[in-house]
Each structure stands twice: as C-alpha cells, then as structure tokens.
Design a protein around this motif. Structure first.
Motif, PDB file in Angstrom:
ATOM      1  N   GLU A  76       0.813  -1.216   0.000  1.00  0.00           N
ATOM      2  CA  GLU A  76       0.000   0.000   0.000  1.00  0.00           C
ATOM      3  C   GLU A  76       0.850   1.271   0.000  1.00  0.00           C
ATOM      4  N   ASP A  77       1.970   1.261   0.738  1.00  0.00           N
ATOM      5  CA  ASP A  77       2.821   2.451   0.821  1.00  0.00           C
ATOM      6  C   ASP A  77       3.495   2.785  -0.500  1.00  0.00           C
ATOM      7  N   ASP A  78       3.598   1.805  -1.405  1.00  0.00           N
ATOM      8  CA  ASP A  78       4.269   2.023  -2.681  1.00  0.00           C
ATOM      9  C   ASP A  78       3.317   2.467  -3.789  1.00  0.00           C
ATOM     10  N   TRP A  79       2.026   2.535  -3.489  1.00  0.00           N
ATOM     11  CA  TRP A  79       1.044   2.942  -4.490  1.00  0.00           C
ATOM     12  C   TRP A  79       1.296   4.383  -4.940  1.00  0.00           C
ATOM     13  N   ARG A  80       1.438   4.584  -6.230  1.00  0.00           N
ATOM     14  CA  ARG A  80       1.619   5.899  -6.863  1.00  0.00           C
ATOM     15  C   ARG A  80       2.880   6.629  -6.361  1.00  0.00           C
ATOM     16  N   GLN A  81       3.965   5.909  -6.123  1.00  0.00           N
ATOM     17  CA  GLN A  81       5.198   6.570  -5.690  1.00  0.00           C
ATOM     18  C   GLN A  81       6.026   7.067  -6.868  1.00  0.00           C
ATOM     19  N   ALA A  82       5.846   6.480  -8.027  1.00  0.00           N
ATOM     20  CA  ALA A  82       6.468   6.983  -9.261  1.00  0.00           C
ATOM     21  C   ALA A  82       5.385   6.941 -10.317  1.00  0.00           C
ATOM     22  N   GLU A  83       4.873   8.101 -10.709  1.00  0.00           N
ATOM     23  CA  GLU A  83       3.711   8.119 -11.589  1.00  0.00           C
ATOM     24  C   GLU A  83       3.816   9.203 -12.656  1.00  0.00           C
ATOM     25  N   MET A  84       3.133   8.950 -13.752  1.00  0.00           N
ATOM     26  CA  MET A  84       3.042   9.925 -14.819  1.00  0.00           C
ATOM     27  C   MET A  84       1.957  10.951 -14.486  1.00  0.00           C
ATOM     28  N   VAL A  85       2.250  12.205 -14.783  1.00  0.00           N
ATOM     29  CA  VAL A  85       1.271  13.275 -14.573  1.00  0.00           C
ATOM     30  C   VAL A  85       1.233  14.137 -15.828  1.00  0.00           C
ATOM     31  N   SER A  86       0.075  14.668 -16.131  1.00  0.00           N
ATOM     32  CA  SER A  86      -0.049  15.568 -17.276  1.00  0.00           C
ATOM     33  C   SER A  86       0.712  16.864 -17.009  1.00  0.00           C
ATOM     34  N   ARG A  87       1.344  17.371 -18.050  1.00  0.00           N
ATOM     35  CA  ARG A  87       2.152  18.579 -17.892  1.00  0.00           C
ATOM     36  C   ARG A  87       1.320  19.749 -17.341  1.00  0.00           C
ATOM     37  N   GLN A  88       0.027  19.791 -17.657  1.00  0.00           N
ATOM     38  CA  GLN A  88      -0.831  20.881 -17.174  1.00  0.00           C
ATOM     39  C   GLN A  88      -0.942  20.892 -15.646  1.00  0.00           C
ATOM     40  N   LEU A  89      -0.612  19.779 -14.998  1.00  0.00           N
ATOM     41  CA  LEU A  89      -0.738  19.675 -13.541  1.00  0.00           C
ATOM     42  C   LEU A  89       0.588  19.920 -12.826  1.00  0.00           C
ATOM     43  N   ALA A  90       1.580  20.414 -13.546  1.00  0.00           N
ATOM     44  CA  ALA A  90       2.912  20.609 -12.964  1.00  0.00           C
ATOM     45  C   ALA A  90       2.872  21.519 -11.741  1.00  0.00           C
ATOM     46  N   GLY A  91       2.004  22.519 -11.728  1.00  0.00           N
ATOM     47  CA  GLY A  91       1.916  23.422 -10.588  1.00  0.00           C
ATOM     48  C   GLY A  91       1.493  22.692  -9.326  1.00  0.00           C
ATOM     49  N   GLN A  92       0.464  21.839  -9.420  1.00  0.00           N
ATOM     50  CA  GLN A  92       0.027  21.049  -8.267  1.00  0.00           C
ATOM     51  C   GLN A  92       1.142  20.129  -7.793  1.00  0.00           C
ATOM     52  N   VAL A  93       1.810  19.508  -8.750  1.00  0.00           N
ATOM     53  CA  VAL A  93       2.879  18.565  -8.409  1.00  0.00           C
ATOM     54  C   VAL A  93       4.019  19.279  -7.694  1.00  0.00           C
ATOM     55  N   GLU A  94       4.421  20.439  -8.178  1.00  0.00           N
ATOM     56  CA  GLU A  94       5.531  21.162  -7.566  1.00  0.00           C
ATOM     57  C   GLU A  94       5.207  21.583  -6.136  1.00  0.00           C
ATOM     58  N   ALA A  95       3.944  21.915  -5.859  1.00  0.00           N
ATOM     59  CA  ALA A  95       3.554  22.272  -4.491  1.00  0.00           C
ATOM     60  C   ALA A  95       3.757  21.081  -3.559  1.00  0.00           C
ATOM     61  N   GLU A  96       3.386  19.892  -4.021  1.00  0.00           N
ATOM     62  CA  GLU A  96       3.603  18.686  -3.211  1.00  0.00           C
ATOM     63  C   GLU A  96       5.099  18.385  -3.083  1.00  0.00           C
ATOM     64  N   MET A  97       5.840  18.595  -4.149  1.00  0.00           N
ATOM     65  CA  MET A  97       7.280  18.340  -4.118  1.00  0.00           C
ATOM     66  C   MET A  97       7.979  19.233  -3.087  1.00  0.00           C
ATOM     67  N   ARG A  98       7.550  20.477  -2.972  1.00  0.00           N
ATOM     68  CA  ARG A  98       8.166  21.374  -1.986  1.00  0.00           C
ATOM     69  C   ARG A  98       7.973  20.839  -0.569  1.00  0.00           C
ATOM     70  N   ALA A  99       6.794  20.309  -0.302  1.00  0.00           N
ATOM     71  CA  ALA A  99       6.539  19.740   1.024  1.00  0.00           C
ATOM     72  C   ALA A  99       7.415  18.515   1.267  1.00  0.00           C
ATOM     73  N   ILE A 100       7.640  17.720   0.236  1.00  0.00           N
ATOM     74  CA  ILE A 100       8.485  16.529   0.379  1.00  0.00           C
ATOM     75  C   ILE A 100       9.941  16.921   0.585  1.00  0.00           C
ATOM     76  N   ARG A 101      10.392  17.930  -0.144  1.00  0.00           N
ATOM     77  CA  ARG A 101      11.777  18.385   0.035  1.00  0.00           C
ATOM     78  C   ARG A 101      11.988  18.922   1.449  1.00  0.00           C
ATOM     79  N   GLU A 102      10.969  19.545   2.011  1.00  0.00           N
ATOM     80  CA  GLU A 102      11.071  20.022   3.386  1.00  0.00           C
ATOM     81  C   GLU A 102      11.237  18.856   4.359  1.00  0.00           C
TER      82      GLU A 102
END
Length: 271
Positions: free
Chosen positions: A108-134
C-alpha cells in the motif's frame, strides 16, 4: 450463584510474578477478555495478555480472576522513524478479484510513488514536491555508514493531489503498442492483505519494469512505474515515446523530482 465481588490478581507477563491484587464489583469488569483489553493501573497503561478465566460467567462464579498484563510503553514521537518521506492518501477503491490470471502485488505504501502526470498539472505537483523536500531537509537523518546506511524520516507527507494525475487522453491500447510486454498482462493490481484488486486496475510486465495503474475502458486515469535496476533499455525508450506522445511528466515522489521525457532513461536505468 454469582459472587458479590471478584478477587483480581495482576501478573506481569515479563516476569510471571504477581505485582498487585484487588477486590472489584462485577460491574467494574468486562463481560469477556477474549478481545484486546487495556487497563490503566496507577496512571500506567497495561495490555491484557491472558485472563484466567476469560469470561464473566466463570470468574463471577468462582469469585477469582487472574490477569496477566504487559506494560504498554509510551512512544516518544521524536523517536518514531519512517522509511518513506511521503505516501498517497487515500488508497483506491477495490473490487472483486474473481477470474483467471495473476495479479501484480504492491504494498500500500508504494502505491503511486512513481507516476506519470499531465504537464498541465505541474503546478500542483511542484507544491507537493516542496513539502516533500522540506521533509528531506528538516525531518530526516541517515542511520549507519557506507553501503549499509539508510535514510529515515521523523515525519511523513501525505499527498492528496493531484487526485486525477492524468488530465489528457492516454490510450491503454496505444501504451501496449509502445512498451515491450513480457508474457501476458497481469489481471490487475492487488495489495498484500487487500480483499480484492484495485478497481479498474491493470499492470504489464515490461522486462522487468512493471507499468501499472487504472483505466476506464481504454482511457488511462492513473499510470505508475515499479522500477527495477535490471530494466531493459527498450522499456525506457517506449516510456519516453509515450511521455512525448501524451505530454506527460514523471513524478518521482520519494526523491522529490519531477522529470521530463529526456530523463526517463536515467530513472529506469540508473548508473
């Protein structure tokens, strides 16, 4: 005839020694100790490991009850450690897994850990990435040295976006054409202890990279990778073509990276 009170003897499970006893009225005791029971004694939490006898009908008749207890040690939140910096929440719905075919099993913990995302959603993805980098920068440490070292985290980031990672039309049939498929496709995706398979799920073995996700008919809604250090170059080439054709990016959540098609080869076949 039921006893007016019950003599309760408390035994420490670690030492098997009696450490206390008391008299309790029947109304102060549960009907049964067959299910997990916890007690508070002197401000300390204890778990009932064994009750003799286990149910009220017996100990009310005899007027005596022996409880073997194990101390519940409080956990210091600062000592808690996670092996992953992030997981996706919530998990997908499941459905009946009846029918032939082997399922791809993923934790369950590995679900969607490496996934394709549409380029239009890059803003949402980057917001989550900032939290992960923190989490990496402020809530992680390395245990051990050299090849045996491992990074652990005292905080984990729960991702809830993007809920729908693919906003463009991605054809599962076309995906099958682009990727080298080894043997028959899996019947779907399952979690180790789940009651069924992930609803609408699919998975293909691509030498030996596994590409998995969910689809509605031919329309792919979730597209993920379970990478392998032995993945073949053909898999990377097929994925790169698919990313360019469908304008997708790869969110490598556990490393906090958002990759375009030109970087997929290094992800699939790290040096």
């Amino acid at each position: 005839m039921a006893a007016e009170s019950v003599q309760v003897v408390f035994v420490d499970a670690e030492t098997e020694a009696e450490f206390a006893r008391t008299e309790l009225a029947p109304g102060q005791l549960p009907d049964s100790f067959e299910h997990e029971t916890r007690l508070d004694l002197g401000g300390k939490a204890w778990a009932v490991v064994r009750a003799d006898p286990p149910d009220a009908a017996q100990f009310l008749r005899s007027g005596r009850l022996v409880l073997t207890l194990r101390r519940i040690e409080p956990v210091d939140p600062q000592e808690m450690a996670y092996s992953l910096p992030t997981i996706f929440d919530p998990l997908p719905a499941t459905e009946d897994a009846a029918g032939p075919g082997e399922h791809f099993v993923i934790h369950e913990d590995d679900w969607r850990q490496a996934e394709m995302v549409s380029r239009q959603l890059a803003g949402q993805v980057e917001a989550e990435m900032r939290a992960i980098r923190e989490v990496f920068e402020q809530h992680s440490r390395v245990i051990g040295e050299g090849a045996s070292s491992v990074r652990v985290f005292d905080r984990i980031h729960l991702r809830r976006t993007p809920a729908a990672p693919i906003s463009t039309e991605v054809s599962r049939r076309r995906l099958w054409e682009l990727l080298p498929v080894v043997g028959r496709p899996y019947a779907g995706v399952r979690f180790p202890d789940g009651p069924g398979r992930v609803a609408g799920s699919f998975a293909i073995d691509s030498d030996p990279l596994v590409v998995y996700g969910q689809a509605q008919g031919d329309l792919v809604t979730t597209l993920c990778l379970a990478p392998s250090p032995d993945a073949a170059a053909e898999s990377a080439a097929g994925l790169e073509q698919a990313m360019r054709e469908f304008d997708l990016l790869l969110a490598d959540w556990c490393s906090g990276r958002l990759l375009d098609a030109s970087a997929i080869g290094a992800f699939v076949n790290p040096a």
